[in-house]
Design a protein around this motif. Structure first.
Motif, PDB file in Angstrom:
ATOM      1  N   SER A 155      53.879  50.708  51.794  1.00  0.00           N
ATOM      2  CA  SER A 155      53.135  50.776  50.448  1.00  0.00           C
ATOM      3  C   SER A 155      52.003  50.162  50.478  1.00  0.00           C
ATOM      4  O   SER A 155      50.923  50.577  49.499  1.00  0.00           O
ATOM      5  CB  SER A 155      54.236  49.926  49.262  1.00  0.00           C
ATOM      6  OG  SER A 155      55.617  50.743  49.410  1.00  0.00           O
ATOM      7  N   TYR A 156      51.926  48.945  50.964  1.00  0.00           N
ATOM      8  CA  TYR A 156      50.422  48.447  51.033  1.00  0.00           C
ATOM      9  C   TYR A 156      49.554  49.303  51.707  1.00  0.00           C
ATOM     10  O   TYR A 156      48.164  48.986  51.468  1.00  0.00           O
ATOM     11  CB  TYR A 156      50.605  46.849  51.798  1.00  0.00           C
ATOM     12  CG  TYR A 156      49.497  46.174  52.110  1.00  0.00           C
ATOM     13  CD1 TYR A 156      48.874  45.218  51.075  1.00  0.00           C
ATOM     14  CD2 TYR A 156      48.573  46.254  53.219  1.00  0.00           C
ATOM     15  CE1 TYR A 156      47.655  44.733  51.365  1.00  0.00           C
ATOM     16  CE2 TYR A 156      47.534  45.678  53.375  1.00  0.00           C
ATOM     17  CZ  TYR A 156      47.134  44.985  52.351  1.00  0.00           C
ATOM     18  OH  TYR A 156      45.675  44.343  52.695  1.00  0.00           O
TER      19      TYR A 156
ATOM     20  N   TRP B 142      48.353  51.651  49.204  1.00  0.00           N
ATOM     21  CA  TRP B 142      47.440  51.209  48.126  1.00  0.00           C
ATOM     22  C   TRP B 142      46.219  50.691  48.682  1.00  0.00           C
ATOM     23  O   TRP B 142      45.184  50.606  47.929  1.00  0.00           O
ATOM     24  CB  TRP B 142      48.339  50.290  47.364  1.00  0.00           C
ATOM     25  CG  TRP B 142      49.221  50.634  46.244  1.00  0.00           C
ATOM     26  CD1 TRP B 142      50.556  50.886  46.436  1.00  0.00           C
ATOM     27  CD2 TRP B 142      48.730  51.220  45.015  1.00  0.00           C
ATOM     28  NE1 TRP B 142      50.957  51.677  45.172  1.00  0.00           N
ATOM     29  CE2 TRP B 142      49.992  51.713  44.499  1.00  0.00           C
ATOM     30  CE3 TRP B 142      47.661  51.071  44.351  1.00  0.00           C
ATOM     31  CZ2 TRP B 142      49.850  51.910  43.159  1.00  0.00           C
ATOM     32  CZ3 TRP B 142      47.352  51.526  43.227  1.00  0.00           C
ATOM     33  CH2 TRP B 142      48.483  51.944  42.485  1.00  0.00           C
TER      34      TRP B 142
ATOM     35  N   HIS C 141      42.901  51.849  47.086  1.00  0.00           N
ATOM     36  CA  HIS C 141      42.447  50.734  46.390  1.00  0.00           C
ATOM     37  C   HIS C 141      40.782  50.847  46.815  1.00  0.00           C
ATOM     38  O   HIS C 141      40.041  50.291  46.420  1.00  0.00           O
ATOM     39  CB  HIS C 141      43.074  49.556  46.469  1.00  0.00           C
ATOM     40  CG  HIS C 141      42.674  48.401  45.497  1.00  0.00           C
ATOM     41  ND1 HIS C 141      41.530  47.798  45.667  1.00  0.00           N
ATOM     42  CD2 HIS C 141      42.936  48.191  44.250  1.00  0.00           C
ATOM     43  CE1 HIS C 141      41.341  46.700  44.748  1.00  0.00           C
ATOM     44  NE2 HIS C 141      42.338  47.174  43.958  1.00  0.00           N
TER      45      HIS C 141
ATOM     46  N   LEU D 164      50.489  43.969  46.905  1.00  0.00           N
ATOM     47  CA  LEU D 164      50.732  45.152  46.235  1.00  0.00           C
ATOM     48  C   LEU D 164      50.672  44.882  44.756  1.00  0.00           C
ATOM     49  O   LEU D 164      49.956  45.833  43.954  1.00  0.00           O
ATOM     50  CB  LEU D 164      52.172  45.567  46.502  1.00  0.00           C
ATOM     51  CG  LEU D 164      52.172  46.317  47.790  1.00  0.00           C
ATOM     52  CD1 LEU D 164      53.657  46.423  48.281  1.00  0.00           C
ATOM     53  CD2 LEU D 164      51.454  47.660  47.755  1.00  0.00           C
ATOM     54  N   LEU D 165      51.076  43.719  44.167  1.00  0.00           N
ATOM     55  CA  LEU D 165      50.964  43.698  42.815  1.00  0.00           C
ATOM     56  C   LEU D 165      49.459  43.181  42.309  1.00  0.00           C
ATOM     57  O   LEU D 165      49.016  43.878  41.199  1.00  0.00           O
ATOM     58  CB  LEU D 165      51.826  42.240  42.455  1.00  0.00           C
ATOM     59  CG  LEU D 165      51.580  41.611  41.092  1.00  0.00           C
ATOM     60  CD1 LEU D 165      52.223  42.823  40.158  1.00  0.00           C
ATOM     61  CD2 LEU D 165      52.443  40.422  40.919  1.00  0.00           C
TER      62      LEU D 165
ATOM     63  N   ASN E 133      46.815  44.375  43.998  1.00  0.00           N
ATOM     64  CA  ASN E 133      46.138  45.494  44.068  1.00  0.00           C
ATOM     65  C   ASN E 133      46.309  46.583  42.778  1.00  0.00           C
ATOM     66  O   ASN E 133      45.477  47.322  42.419  1.00  0.00           O
ATOM     67  CB  ASN E 133      46.444  46.345  45.079  1.00  0.00           C
ATOM     68  CG  ASN E 133      45.486  45.898  46.584  1.00  0.00           C
ATOM     69  OD1 ASN E 133      44.779  44.977  46.418  1.00  0.00           O
ATOM     70  ND2 ASN E 133      46.305  46.069  47.738  1.00  0.00           N
ATOM     71  N   PHE E 134      47.805  46.462  42.581  1.00  0.00           N
ATOM     72  CA  PHE E 134      48.186  47.330  41.394  1.00  0.00           C
ATOM     73  C   PHE E 134      47.256  46.941  39.874  1.00  0.00           C
ATOM     74  O   PHE E 134      46.750  47.788  39.314  1.00  0.00           O
ATOM     75  CB  PHE E 134      49.350  47.448  40.967  1.00  0.00           C
ATOM     76  CG  PHE E 134      49.930  48.419  39.888  1.00  0.00           C
ATOM     77  CD1 PHE E 134      50.061  49.820  40.215  1.00  0.00           C
ATOM     78  CD2 PHE E 134      50.118  47.738  38.706  1.00  0.00           C
ATOM     79  CE1 PHE E 134      50.370  50.548  39.046  1.00  0.00           C
ATOM     80  CE2 PHE E 134      50.843  48.502  37.714  1.00  0.00           C
ATOM     81  CZ  PHE E 134      50.956  49.969  37.654  1.00  0.00           C
TER      82      PHE E 134
ATOM     83  N   TRP F 290      43.672  47.685  40.147  1.00  0.00           N
ATOM     84  CA  TRP F 290      43.376  49.292  39.982  1.00  0.00           C
ATOM     85  C   TRP F 290      43.651  49.768  38.590  1.00  0.00           C
ATOM     86  O   TRP F 290      42.902  50.443  38.294  1.00  0.00           O
ATOM     87  CB  TRP F 290      44.454  50.023  40.920  1.00  0.00           C
ATOM     88  CG  TRP F 290      44.619  51.292  40.695  1.00  0.00           C
ATOM     89  CD1 TRP F 290      43.815  52.394  40.901  1.00  0.00           C
ATOM     90  CD2 TRP F 290      45.678  51.965  39.855  1.00  0.00           C
ATOM     91  NE1 TRP F 290      44.133  53.572  40.606  1.00  0.00           N
ATOM     92  CE2 TRP F 290      45.165  53.353  39.628  1.00  0.00           C
ATOM     93  CE3 TRP F 290      46.581  51.584  38.765  1.00  0.00           C
ATOM     94  CZ2 TRP F 290      46.044  54.226  38.956  1.00  0.00           C
ATOM     95  CZ3 TRP F 290      47.397  52.627  38.299  1.00  0.00           C
ATOM     96  CH2 TRP F 290      47.188  53.902  38.148  1.00  0.00           C
ATOM     97  N   TYR F 291      44.745  49.134  37.860  1.00  0.00           N
ATOM     98  CA  TYR F 291      44.784  49.535  36.825  1.00  0.00           C
ATOM     99  C   TYR F 291      43.866  49.161  35.732  1.00  0.00           C
ATOM    100  O   TYR F 291      43.350  49.724  34.634  1.00  0.00           O
ATOM    101  CB  TYR F 291      46.171  48.955  36.154  1.00  0.00           C
ATOM    102  CG  TYR F 291      46.388  49.319  34.693  1.00  0.00           C
ATOM    103  CD1 TYR F 291      47.172  50.388  34.462  1.00  0.00           C
ATOM    104  CD2 TYR F 291      46.244  48.518  33.624  1.00  0.00           C
ATOM    105  CE1 TYR F 291      47.542  50.852  33.270  1.00  0.00           C
ATOM    106  CE2 TYR F 291      46.552  48.783  32.323  1.00  0.00           C
ATOM    107  CZ  TYR F 291      46.979  50.033  32.021  1.00  0.00           C
ATOM    108  OH  TYR F 291      47.566  50.143  30.633  1.00  0.00           O
TER     109      TYR F 291
ATOM    110  N   SER G  76      41.561  44.365  49.317  1.00  0.00           N
ATOM    111  CA  SER G  76      42.821  44.021  49.813  1.00  0.00           C
ATOM    112  C   SER G  76      43.176  43.018  50.725  1.00  0.00           C
ATOM    113  O   SER G  76      44.107  42.367  50.916  1.00  0.00           O
ATOM    114  CB  SER G  76      43.291  45.335  50.304  1.00  0.00           C
ATOM    115  OG  SER G  76      43.346  46.558  49.000  1.00  0.00           O
TER     116      SER G  76
ATOM    117  N   ASN H 283      39.380  57.466  41.485  1.00  0.00           N
ATOM    118  CA  ASN H 283      40.096  56.872  40.314  1.00  0.00           C
ATOM    119  C   ASN H 283      39.110  56.033  39.765  1.00  0.00           C
ATOM    120  O   ASN H 283      37.769  56.107  39.645  1.00  0.00           O
ATOM    121  CB  ASN H 283      41.279  55.961  40.901  1.00  0.00           C
ATOM    122  CG  ASN H 283      40.886  55.237  41.916  1.00  0.00           C
ATOM    123  OD1 ASN H 283      39.938  54.467  41.758  1.00  0.00           O
ATOM    124  ND2 ASN H 283      41.637  54.912  43.050  1.00  0.00           N
TER     125      ASN H 283
END
Length: 253
Positions: free
Chosen positions: A11-12, A15, A19, A92-93, A95-96, A99-100, A107, A232
């Motif tokens: 997952s990392y 992302w 990212h 991960l948190l 980066n999310f 990104w949002y 990263s 994005n």
């Protein structure tokens, strides 16, 4: 726990590609040196090539081979696995969230910072682990300073060349496309081994060359898939909101 660490590591990696790819793509897409679909495709392919074939040296560092003796004791195994799991989860948190919000961020900074924080709460190998991470922070800091100085010099030089618009535009667009592809190769070579190396450290997996090759293939594919989603909100921030990126600016960067 091995399965959980693998899921977090993959997952990392995904992302990380998603990212960080706007940093590469902004100078190509926002300057219209290359169309979005073509840029994403080329970047994804080059990312995979770099991750698969040129990541050996970074993987050696991120596998923390000098910490392998800690895996010989039950307490060392548990602490190292928790360091890896917590570091990947926090990264991960982070980066999310960024990104949002459409905020460009590193990263790698997030991962190493999380590792340092997690290591502070351990007993086995704390000082040694922090000393290794400290060396990485020095490299990151120096790269930012060097990038600022050299980026300013390169951009100033390009502006002072007074290139004619017609032939210059074609030349700069082509140079942007080539540099974007090269940056993708380098990004894959530098960033894919981070999550892969931590996974190998925490699980003791991939001790055989065949196993390492299989994991390298999987992680390389995942980070390149992340790059394909790179058009994005971070890209819009880098290419348009901070300042209007021109072709010469992108090439200099």
């Amino acid at each position: 726990m091995t399965t959980i660490i693998l899921v977090f590591a993959l997952s990392y990696a995904f992302w990380n590609g998603l990212h960080d790819s706007p940093t590469i793509l902004a100078q190509v897409i926002s300057t219209r040196s290359m169309g979005p679909r073509m840029a994403l495709t080329v970047s994804g392919i080059c990312e995979f090539i770099g991750a698969m074939f040129f990541s050996g040296m970074v993987l050696k560092s991120m596998s923390f081979m000098s910490l392998q003796p800690l895996m010989q004791t039950p307490s060392g195994i548990v602490e190292l696995r928790y360091i890896v799991l917590i570091s990947l989860g926090i990264s991960l948190l982070f980066n999310f969230i960024t990104w949002y919000l459409g905020l460009p961020s590193s990263s790698t900074h997030a991962l190493l910072g999380a590792m340092a924080g997690a290591a502070l709460c351990t007993q086995v190998g704390k000082a040694f682990l922090l000393s290794i991470i400290g060396k990485f922070f020095v490299v990151i800091f120096l790269s930012a300073v060097a990038g600022t100085i050299l980026g300013a010099l390169a951009s100033s030089l390009l502006q002072n060349l007074d290139i004619p618009y017609g032939p210059g535009k074609r030349l700069v667009d082509s140079a942007n496309a080539v540099s974007g592809a090269f940056l993708s190769v380098l990004h894959g070579a530098n960033d894919a081994p981070k999550s892969l190396g931590l996974f190998l450290l925490a699980t003791g997996s991939g001790t055989l060359a065949v196993e390492r090759g299989l994991y390298a293939l999987i992680f390389s594919a995942v980070i390149s898939m992340g790059v394909l989603f790179g058009e994005n909100r971070i890209l819009r921030t880098l290419g348009f909101k901070l300042f209007r990126l021109r072709a010469l600016d992108g090439l200099g960067a």
